[in-house]
Scaffold this active site. Structure first.
Site, PDB file in Angstrom:
ATOM      1  N   ARG A  12       0.827  -1.201   0.000  1.00 41.29           N
ATOM      2  CA  ARG A  12       0.000   0.000   0.000  1.00 41.29           C
ATOM      3  C   ARG A  12       0.863   1.253   0.000  1.00 41.29           C
ATOM      4  O   ARG A  12       0.670   2.161  -0.818  1.00 41.29           O
ATOM      5  CB  ARG A  12      -0.918  -0.011   1.213  1.00 41.29           C
ATOM      6  CG  ARG A  12      -2.033   0.978   1.130  1.00 41.29           C
ATOM      7  CD  ARG A  12      -3.019   0.810   2.255  1.00 41.29           C
ATOM      8  NE  ARG A  12      -2.383   0.228   3.415  1.00 41.29           N
ATOM      9  CZ  ARG A  12      -2.594  -0.991   3.866  1.00 41.29           C
ATOM     10  NH1 ARG A  12      -3.446  -1.762   3.286  1.00 41.29           N
ATOM     11  NH2 ARG A  12      -1.952  -1.429   4.930  1.00 41.29           N
ATOM     12  N   THR A  13       1.818   1.319   0.914  1.00 48.81           N
ATOM     13  CA  THR A  13       2.675   2.500   0.988  1.00 48.81           C
ATOM     14  C   THR A  13       3.539   2.601  -0.267  1.00 48.81           C
ATOM     15  O   THR A  13       3.746   3.692  -0.807  1.00 48.81           O
ATOM     16  CB  THR A  13       3.554   2.422   2.256  1.00 48.81           C
ATOM     17  OG1 THR A  13       2.702   2.257   3.389  1.00 48.81           O
ATOM     18  CG2 THR A  13       4.356   3.686   2.435  1.00 48.81           C
TER      19      THR A  13
ATOM     20  N   LYS B 190      25.305  -9.882  -0.075  1.00 48.71           N
ATOM     21  CA  LYS B 190      26.749 -10.133  -0.142  1.00 48.71           C
ATOM     22  C   LYS B 190      27.468  -9.530   1.061  1.00 48.71           C
ATOM     23  O   LYS B 190      28.689  -9.526   1.104  1.00 48.71           O
ATOM     24  CB  LYS B 190      27.331  -9.529  -1.425  1.00 48.71           C
ATOM     25  CG  LYS B 190      26.856 -10.193  -2.712  1.00 48.71           C
ATOM     26  CD  LYS B 190      27.485  -9.488  -3.916  1.00 48.71           C
ATOM     27  CE  LYS B 190      26.820  -9.933  -5.218  1.00 48.71           C
ATOM     28  NZ  LYS B 190      26.965  -8.932  -6.288  1.00 48.71           N
TER      29      LYS B 190
ATOM     30  N   ARG C 291      11.532   2.156   3.468  1.00 45.31           N
ATOM     31  CA  ARG C 291      10.715   1.360   4.359  1.00 45.31           C
ATOM     32  C   ARG C 291      11.609   0.283   4.947  1.00 45.31           C
ATOM     33  O   ARG C 291      12.300  -0.433   4.197  1.00 45.31           O
ATOM     34  CB  ARG C 291       9.578   0.699   3.578  1.00 45.31           C
ATOM     35  CG  ARG C 291       8.751  -0.278   4.365  1.00 45.31           C
ATOM     36  CD  ARG C 291       7.671   0.417   5.145  1.00 45.31           C
ATOM     37  NE  ARG C 291       6.726  -0.481   5.754  1.00 45.31           N
ATOM     38  CZ  ARG C 291       5.514  -0.118   6.131  1.00 45.31           C
ATOM     39  NH1 ARG C 291       5.102   1.129   5.946  1.00 45.31           N
ATOM     40  NH2 ARG C 291       4.705  -0.975   6.707  1.00 45.31           N
TER      41      ARG C 291
ATOM     42  N   HIS D 148       6.143   6.745  11.048  1.00 48.53           N
ATOM     43  CA  HIS D 148       5.632   6.629   9.685  1.00 48.53           C
ATOM     44  C   HIS D 148       4.977   7.982   9.390  1.00 48.53           C
ATOM     45  O   HIS D 148       3.771   8.107   9.281  1.00 48.53           O
ATOM     46  CB  HIS D 148       4.603   5.489   9.615  1.00 48.53           C
ATOM     47  CG  HIS D 148       4.173   5.118   8.230  1.00 48.53           C
ATOM     48  ND1 HIS D 148       4.694   5.695   7.089  1.00 48.53           N
ATOM     49  CD2 HIS D 148       3.231   4.234   7.786  1.00 48.53           C
ATOM     50  CE1 HIS D 148       4.112   5.163   6.026  1.00 48.53           C
ATOM     51  NE2 HIS D 148       3.217   4.291   6.425  1.00 48.53           N
TER      52      HIS D 148
END
Lengths: 330, 330, 330
Positions: free
Chosen positions: C73-74, C103, C124, C153
């Site tokens: 959604r975000t 790595k 995120r 957020h």
């Protein structure tokens, strides 16, 4: 991908001043003059990117990024290059899990399907030779090799050479120190081949005993005119190197964790102290990244450390230039 | 996705000349005249793509590609279609692993969230009926079905019909050979329904004994006016077919590997020899891909083999046309 | 990601009227006046989106969406925001599986590489503090926090506040009911901090016994001027609330499935009956989604339910505004 098993025997065409429509599979397609053409355009691309110009050079073009092997850095660099020029992308990351490949489609069919949707293909694949195979399968659009296993990653070498060229104004009469996995590193081998296109270059190779250059490679590179000097201790590093190029020891190349730990005991890491002791004031320190036990983060502040500065940015600019050239918009 | 369990009872609206805002869920929404509208626009789209025109037809539109099931080919085709017209995408591949779906969100909520971000939704999902469910959940923007399990994949059939139309200048008075998994293939069933919209078409069906057309389907398709002739041997293929449409036997449809191997013993593969023996000079050979044990790669060179040529490219052009129509920019 | 272990001690800079180049890491960077600036621009952005304007506000900009944690959604909201303004994206979903992170590259190196390709980074990540760490690592381009674990957020709270502002024309003199996981919900805590920037706001908190507000949080929010009233039964809900803000109980926060089931016995779900009994005619019902056992789908038809209408759309518009501001194009 079991479908890509045979190393193709075709050779990619030399560029020789004619970029439009050419595949970019190997560094060996470039002459010294070809590289100069790329560098001249790269300089213009840098201005477009730095000024956030609303470029339309690649408008109307759709380019597929087919990343069969994960590589976020190379993926991001190509995506940014295309989009900064007004081009568009079709993006497949790990298509083996998100694609008809899992239904048993051959590699060549996948390539030909995406050829039908795109104006160029950028391919990353873990199997050596897959880029040439793709270039053979795609008859109408150019294929750019974004790394095919331990074989080639030509745009990496072009950006490395441009980084040297931008800094020193030349690609001849340079002295470099190449360190790390000299035996296996695709990046180092390509860089040496690139430097051998120009005159009077010297490289010092510093590697753990187990990771020194193979005799065959020493002979073939020397035959191309590159002066190679192998050293085994940091104390042998000459003070007048124009650049140091460090690479990590690739754990995945070694037979066992034990062997890796053994190698790491005698491997070399760049520290501020090492730079102070052996580096000149106007050299540059390069690393193809990721740097894992290759360059100490304490070195990042040093202005000579370009791996997270011009070296990574030049990847963007050179890819902008190469794509524009092969798409005939230069 | 357990949330999509109920097959919806709503029927998608017929297009009947009015594309703007319509969902594209099923081939059965199209009349013969609707298809002619799509084909006329498809021809223009082909020119835009072939000339790399900087089209702005879909500029200002953002379209979500919600691929709950992997399908790189269909994904790439839609992505290219949108971007060649100046549109933009929101791309979710396998959203069940990258999304709030895993937090237990209902399918309808996910659809409604992406509806709020987008001007159209393109949905791929393994559950039959999910496209209609999405179309019901999305009240404001059109939903395009890019394949919902064994139910429908309407844009595949539109591209198949366009490929025939472009080649023969008509969609009536055609004779085709349909081979492979005649029992299950969604593609073949839809193609037959499409052909039945036009007059005087005949199909020969060639399938292993276990994969022949179900009686019900035979009756309903015949009732729509399609002439169906079932054959059991390659020797019965008539010489005057306008097209052959080959499909693979889908291993995942059969109860066991043993059954698959049994079926494959009597399945049919197109070879150069088969073409030489039974195909006319001006027919075309189609395959919806991937072709796995359906068409021998040795056939690729034959000019009549269009599966990796016009058939795949027409998928791009027809999707460009359909999206432009439902977004009201035609 | 083990590399992100240390919570950074740097504080992000206050915005104080100067957006260009600023990181957006925390809601606490915004003054009430800053929010008014965002809201004024958001209103314009809404018109661009609703009219499908071919905006070029962000043309020439490439923004990396680095989603180390899945959040469709975000992700979709930011992607749409950028593309509706003519900007372009580099999209990495789950880069831990598709990137050099695997790595062994450090988080800071990954951030600095993508900084070199981009004009802004949207991050995120599941680790609290990672957004500030990224903002510190990226020296040249702004970083937007799209959720860092249970920390912040901020764009979620900006969209929540805008939804209230758009509906009521003010952010003071409001009374709200906040329900669900009052103890843990990042969203609720940020919303309360946001409301405390304005005068004379009151919140009623309704939560199961195990999920009531911690004493410390009660004291600090009260000290900021927010009036907080804790209630334990639906019958205590006052009739004059301007809004209800519901949140789900987050199973992943509780020690065991048993504890979750215990909590759920006494948790609160919005039903049509509850609205009828306690909600005013002109209130709005909000939910940050996904709504799982928080709001009954039977409520969706009610005009007061904005969670799948203006609340989700305002996420798009406020993000368009914020990105335009920090990129200096407002």
């Amino acid at each position: 991908m079991s479908q890509v098993a045979v190393y193709p025997h075709t050779e990619p065409a030399m560029i020789n001043g004619s970029f439009k429509g050419k595949d970019i599979v190997s560094l060996d397609q470039f002459t010294a003059e070809d590289l100069q053409v790329v560098f001249a355009l790269t300089h213009k691309m840098k201005q477009i990117a730095l000024n956030n110009e609303a470029s339309r050079l690649l408008e109307g073009f759709v380019i597929s990024l087919l990343f069969f092997e994960p590589s976020s850095r190379t993926f991001g660099s190509f995506a940014s290059a295309i989009k900064r020029l007004g081009g568009q992308t079709i993006e497949l990351q790990n298509p083996e899990t998100t694609s008809s490949v899992y239904k048993g489609e051959s590699f060549e069919d996948t390539i030909r399907v995406f050829e039908a949707y795109s104006d160029a293909l950028v391919l990353r694949h873990k199997v050596a030779g897959s880029a040439m195979l793709a270039a053979d399968a795609a008859s109408f659009v150019p294929v750019v090799n974004a790394g095919d296993g331990n074989n080639e990653h030509p745009t990496q070498t072009v950006l490395d050479l441009y980084t040297l060229y931008e800094r020193f104004g030349r690609l001849d009469n340079l002295t470099g120190l190449l360190a790390g996995d000299v035996l296996n590193s695709r990046t180092l081998h390509s860089l040496m081949r690139g430097l051998s296109l120009f005159k009077n270059n010297t490289v010092y190779l510093l590697a753990p005993r187990q990771l020194q250059l193979a005799k065959d490679d020493f002979l073939s590179l020397s035959a191309r005119g590159l002066r190679i000097i192998e050293i085994t201790s940091e104390r042998e590093i000459p003070r007048d190197c124009n650049f140091w190029y460090w690479t990590r020891v690739q754990k995945e190349r070694l037979a066992s964790l034990q062997e890796y730990q053994e190698v790491m005991k005698s491997s070399f890491v760049v520290t501020p102290e090492l730079l102070d002791a052996y580096a000149s004031k106007d050299m540059i320190l390069m690393d193809p990244l990721p740097r894992v036990n290759s360059v100490d983060p304490a070195v990042d502040k040093d202005e000579r450390a370009v791996y997270l500065r011009s070296q990574i940015r030049n990847g963007l600019y050179t890819r902008m230039a190469l794509l524009t050239l092969i798409l005939g918009r230069a």
